[in-house]
Design a protein around this motif. Sequence first.
Motif, PDB file in Angstrom:
ATOM      1  N   LYS A   3      10.016 -12.179 -71.859  1.00 54.99           N
ATOM      2  CA  LYS A   3       9.334 -13.330 -72.434  1.00 54.99           C
ATOM      3  C   LYS A   3       7.929 -13.483 -71.854  1.00 54.99           C
ATOM      4  N   CYS A   4       7.703 -12.913 -70.689  1.00 57.63           N
ATOM      5  CA  CYS A   4       6.427 -13.114 -70.001  1.00 57.63           C
ATOM      6  C   CYS A   4       5.502 -11.908 -70.033  1.00 57.63           C
ATOM      7  N   GLY A   5       5.947 -10.763 -70.499  1.00 56.96           N
ATOM      8  CA  GLY A   5       5.052  -9.618 -70.489  1.00 56.96           C
ATOM      9  C   GLY A   5       5.685  -8.375 -71.059  1.00 56.96           C
ATOM     10  N   GLN A   6       4.833  -7.387 -71.317  1.00 56.77           N
ATOM     11  CA  GLN A   6       5.273  -6.125 -71.882  1.00 56.77           C
ATOM     12  C   GLN A   6       4.684  -4.995 -71.061  1.00 56.77           C
TER      13      GLN A   6
ATOM     14  N   ALA B 186       0.519   2.712 -74.873  1.00 56.62           N
ATOM     15  CA  ALA B 186       1.167   2.563 -76.174  1.00 56.62           C
ATOM     16  C   ALA B 186       1.061   1.121 -76.632  1.00 56.62           C
ATOM     17  N   LYS B 187       1.185   0.932 -77.914  1.00 57.75           N
ATOM     18  CA  LYS B 187       1.253  -0.430 -78.442  1.00 57.75           C
ATOM     19  C   LYS B 187       2.669  -0.953 -78.208  1.00 57.75           C
ATOM     20  N   SER B 188       2.773  -2.264 -78.067  1.00 57.49           N
ATOM     21  CA  SER B 188       4.085  -2.868 -77.870  1.00 57.49           C
ATOM     22  C   SER B 188       4.855  -2.859 -79.181  1.00 57.49           C
ATOM     23  N   HIS B 189       6.116  -3.198 -79.114  1.00 58.41           N
ATOM     24  CA  HIS B 189       6.945  -3.272 -80.317  1.00 58.41           C
ATOM     25  C   HIS B 189       6.431  -4.339 -81.272  1.00 58.41           C
ATOM     26  N   HIS B 190       5.637  -5.276 -80.754  1.00 54.64           N
ATOM     27  CA  HIS B 190       5.097  -6.346 -81.579  1.00 54.64           C
ATOM     28  C   HIS B 190       3.724  -5.984 -82.123  1.00 54.64           C
TER      29      HIS B 190
ATOM     30  N   ASP C 144      -1.342  -4.975 -77.552  1.00 52.73           N
ATOM     31  CA  ASP C 144      -1.503  -4.127 -76.373  1.00 52.73           C
ATOM     32  C   ASP C 144      -0.452  -4.479 -75.331  1.00 52.73           C
ATOM     33  N   ILE C 145       0.028  -3.464 -74.612  1.00 55.76           N
ATOM     34  CA  ILE C 145       0.954  -3.742 -73.523  1.00 55.76           C
ATOM     35  C   ILE C 145       0.190  -4.374 -72.368  1.00 55.76           C
ATOM     36  N   ASP C 146       0.889  -5.083 -71.515  1.00 57.72           N
ATOM     37  CA  ASP C 146       0.274  -5.767 -70.382  1.00 57.72           C
ATOM     38  C   ASP C 146       0.074  -4.837 -69.206  1.00 57.72           C
ATOM     39  N   THR C 147       1.040  -3.976 -68.930  1.00 57.98           N
ATOM     40  CA  THR C 147       0.974  -3.074 -67.780  1.00 57.98           C
ATOM     41  C   THR C 147       1.437  -1.679 -68.170  1.00 57.98           C
TER      42      THR C 147
END
Length: 146
Positions: free
Chosen positions: A6-9, A28-32, A35-38
């Motif tokens: 819930k707080c990051g990707q 990589a791009k997140s599933h949403h 951009d990923i966070d880390t």
Amino acid sequence: MYTSTKCGQGDNSNIEHGKGKERKIRPAKSHHGGDIDTLVITESKLDNTFALAQFTIDGYKLYRKDKDRCGGGILIYVREDIPSKLLEGYKFPDDIEGLFIEVNLKSTKWGLFGSYHPPSQNDTYYFGRLAGLLMFIVTNLINSTY
């Protein structure tokens, strides 16, 4: 390995030796679709002969722990708009390699840890030593403000 909370990707990758690879590292791009966070990359096998500019990613802060061309090495990327800092004040045993990063996501502090665990190293020993380091980090170092 992609993770989402819930707080990051985040994403974790193991690359074997960055030398001679012409393509630029991109998270990589997140599933949403964002951009990923880390991004944590292990077994980079980098040393000081590799220029920092080779591994920068636009929009990300880079934390780097070099080893050598024989193994190990860690790269950790955190999106620039996410407050983060390298935690210092702890000492890894000579045979354990890692970086602790403090990340502030949505007003919550998180400890991000990247480590290279050589296949030849005993799991019980490795995780036992990390348990002590993690306890030290949690009790002593994740107390700062941004």
